[in-house]
Design an enzyme around this catalytic site. Structure first.
Site, PDB file in Angstrom:
ATOM      1  N   ASP A 166       0.823  -1.203   0.000  1.00 18.59           N
ATOM      2  CA  ASP A 166       0.000   0.000   0.000  1.00 18.59           C
ATOM      3  C   ASP A 166       0.860   1.255   0.000  1.00 18.59           C
ATOM      4  OD1 ASP A 166      -2.466  -1.361   0.100  1.00 18.59           O
ATOM      5  OD2 ASP A 166      -2.340  -1.559   2.283  1.00 18.59           O
ATOM      6  N   TYR A 198       7.181  -9.857   6.766  1.00 18.64           N
ATOM      7  CA  TYR A 198       6.997  -8.428   7.005  1.00 18.64           C
ATOM      8  C   TYR A 198       7.540  -8.052   8.383  1.00 18.64           C
ATOM      9  CZ  TYR A 198       3.926  -7.726   2.953  1.00 18.64           C
ATOM     10  OH  TYR A 198       3.423  -7.619   1.679  1.00 18.64           O
TER      11      TYR A 198
END
Length: 246
Positions: free
Chosen positions: A52, A111
Site C-alpha cells: 500500500d 513483514y
C-alpha cells in the site's frame, strides 16, 4: 528471457506498488518506465506483494520478460540509472525460468513492523516507524501473539475492501522484540489479507495499552467481525522484508 529482481524502496512518496489509471506515481509503473528507457521494450512488472501507499520494502521481488538476453549486472545498473530521481533501487537481478512468477511462486512472505514507544517526536525514524506515546505493556503484547499464530479465520483482521475469496490464512510466525523504545513485530505467512498485518499490529498495540487482556484476542478472532479488532496501524511503519520461493 525472464528476469527476477529484488527491490528496495522508501514508500513514503508513492501511491503503493500497483498501477492506477488516474495516478502514475506507483512503484510498478515507475519500474516499467525505467526498464523501457534502457531496453526500448514495454513490459509488465509483476510483484510478489502489492504494498500500500507508504509501505516500505527491503526485499520486494518482481519479474518481467525481455526479448533480449542481457547480462544481469547490465539490467541492474541500467534500471537503477533511470531510477536515480526515485527512492527505489534494484539490489539484485537474476535470470529465471519462464514458469517462475514473483507472486504465485512465493512460498512465504515476511513483514516487519516498527514501533517507537516514547513521548518525544521522531526525527531519523519519521515516516519509517509508528510513534506510540502511551507506554506499552510489551509483555502482554507478547502473550497475545499465541492467539494469532496458526491457521484461522482472519475476518476480524481484514479490510472491508479486501477482495480475497477466503479469510482463512496461516500465520507461520509472529514474534515481538523489544529494545526500549523500539518494538519490532515480525510476521510471516504464505499470503495475507488486505491490511491484515497492520490490523494485527494495531490490535496488539491496543492490548499493550491495556484496553483488553491478551486472551481477549481469542474473542476478537472468533467474532469474525472487523469492528471487534483494533485500529489499522499506519502504513509507514511496515516493511516488506523478503520472499521465500523454496
Amino acid at each position: 528471457m525472464r528476469y527476477k529482481i529484488v527491490i528496495e524502496y522508501d514508500g513514503s512518496d508513492f501511491i503503493g506498488w500497483q498501477k492506477q489509471n488516474h495516478n502514475s506515481n506507483s512503484i510498478q509503473e515507475i519500474l516499467e518506465k525505467a526498464i523501457f528507457k534502457f531496453s526500448k521494450q514495454h513490459v509488465i512488472v509483476y510483484g510478489a506483494g502489492r504494498t500500500d501507499a507508504g509501505v516500505h520494502a527491503l526485499g520486494q521481488v518482481a519479474h518481467f520478460d525481455l526479448t533480449t538476453d542481457f547480462e544481469t549486472y547490465i539490467v541492474r545498473n541500467a534500471i537503477n540509472y533511470h531510477l536515480i530521481s526515485h527512492a527505489i533501487a534494484v539490489v539484485h537481478v537474476e535470470k529465471t525460468d519462464t514458469d517462475f512468477h514473483a507472486r504465485f511462486s512465493a512460498k512465504r512472505r515476511y513483514y516487519l513492523y516498527k514501533i517507537v514507544n516514547r513521548y518525544s517526536p521522531l526525527t531519523i525514524d519519521r515516516n519509517r516507524a509508528w510513534l506510540v506515546h502511551t507506554p506499552l505493556n510489551v509483555e502482554n503484547m507478547i502473550k497475545a501473539v499465541c492467539y494469532i499464530k496458526g491457521n484461522h479465520n482472519f475476518s476480524s483482521f481484514r479490510a472491508k475492501c479486501c477482495q480475497s475469496k477466503s479469510p482463512i490464512k496461516t500465520v507461520d510466525n509472529l514474534s515481538i522484540t523489544y529494545n526500549h523504545p523500539y518494538i519490532d513485530i515480525n510476521i510471516s505467512a504464505i499470503s495475507f489479507l488486505h491490511h491484515q498485518v497492520r490490523i494485527i499490529v494495531g490490535t496488539l498495540v491496543e492490548c499493550g495499552k491495556g484496553y483488553f487482556p491478551p486472551e481477549h484476542i481469542k474473542t476478537i478472532m472468533e467474532a469474525n467481525n472487523r469492528s471487534y479488532a483494533g485500529t489499522t496501524a499506519p502504513s509507514y511503519g511496515l516493511y516488506f522484508v523478503k520472499v521465500d520461493y523454496s
